[in-house]
Design a protein around this motif. Structure first.
Motif, PDB file in Angstrom:
ATOM      1  N   MET A   1      69.575  61.836  25.155  1.00  0.00           N
ATOM      2  CA  MET A   1      70.846  61.151  25.266  1.00  0.00           C
ATOM      3  C   MET A   1      70.653  59.960  26.215  1.00  0.00           C
ATOM      4  N   ASP A   2      71.162  58.841  25.832  1.00  0.00           N
ATOM      5  CA  ASP A   2      71.013  57.667  26.688  1.00  0.00           C
ATOM      6  C   ASP A   2      72.126  57.620  27.735  1.00  0.00           C
ATOM      7  N   PHE A   3      71.993  56.744  28.679  1.00  0.00           N
ATOM      8  CA  PHE A   3      72.894  56.661  29.827  1.00  0.00           C
ATOM      9  C   PHE A   3      74.322  56.312  29.406  1.00  0.00           C
ATOM     10  N   ILE A   4      74.477  55.400  28.470  1.00  0.00           N
ATOM     11  CA  ILE A   4      75.812  54.989  28.019  1.00  0.00           C
ATOM     12  C   ILE A   4      76.530  56.155  27.348  1.00  0.00           C
ATOM     13  N   ALA A   5      75.821  56.913  26.542  1.00  0.00           N
ATOM     14  CA  ALA A   5      76.427  58.072  25.887  1.00  0.00           C
ATOM     15  C   ALA A   5      76.826  59.112  26.931  1.00  0.00           C
ATOM     16  N   LEU A   6      76.043  59.260  27.955  1.00  0.00           N
ATOM     17  CA  LEU A   6      76.367  60.179  29.030  1.00  0.00           C
ATOM     18  C   LEU A   6      77.661  59.759  29.730  1.00  0.00           C
TER      19      LEU A   6
END
Length: 53
Positions: free
Chosen positions: A1-6
């Motif tokens: 999971m990437d940072f933006i999705a987090l």
């Protein structure tokens, strides 16, 4: 999971229920155990004596 999705997931809020303490601070023998010590009557002076001030 990437940072933006987090970041889009948000935060999960966990509610804590208050619990009664397992010990009675008012009647605990540790609380106030220095009450009758004359050398600790003035806490500031006692600390200064330890620090050599």
């Amino acid at each position: 999971m990437d940072f933006i999705a987090l970041l889009h997931q948000g935060y999960v809020i966990i509610e804590c229920t208050p619990e009664s303490p397992e010990f009675d601070l008012i009647n605990d023998s540790f609380i106030g155990m220095r009450r009758h010590r004359q050398d600790l009557a003035n806490n500031t002076a006692w600390v200064h004596s330890l620090q050599g001030l």
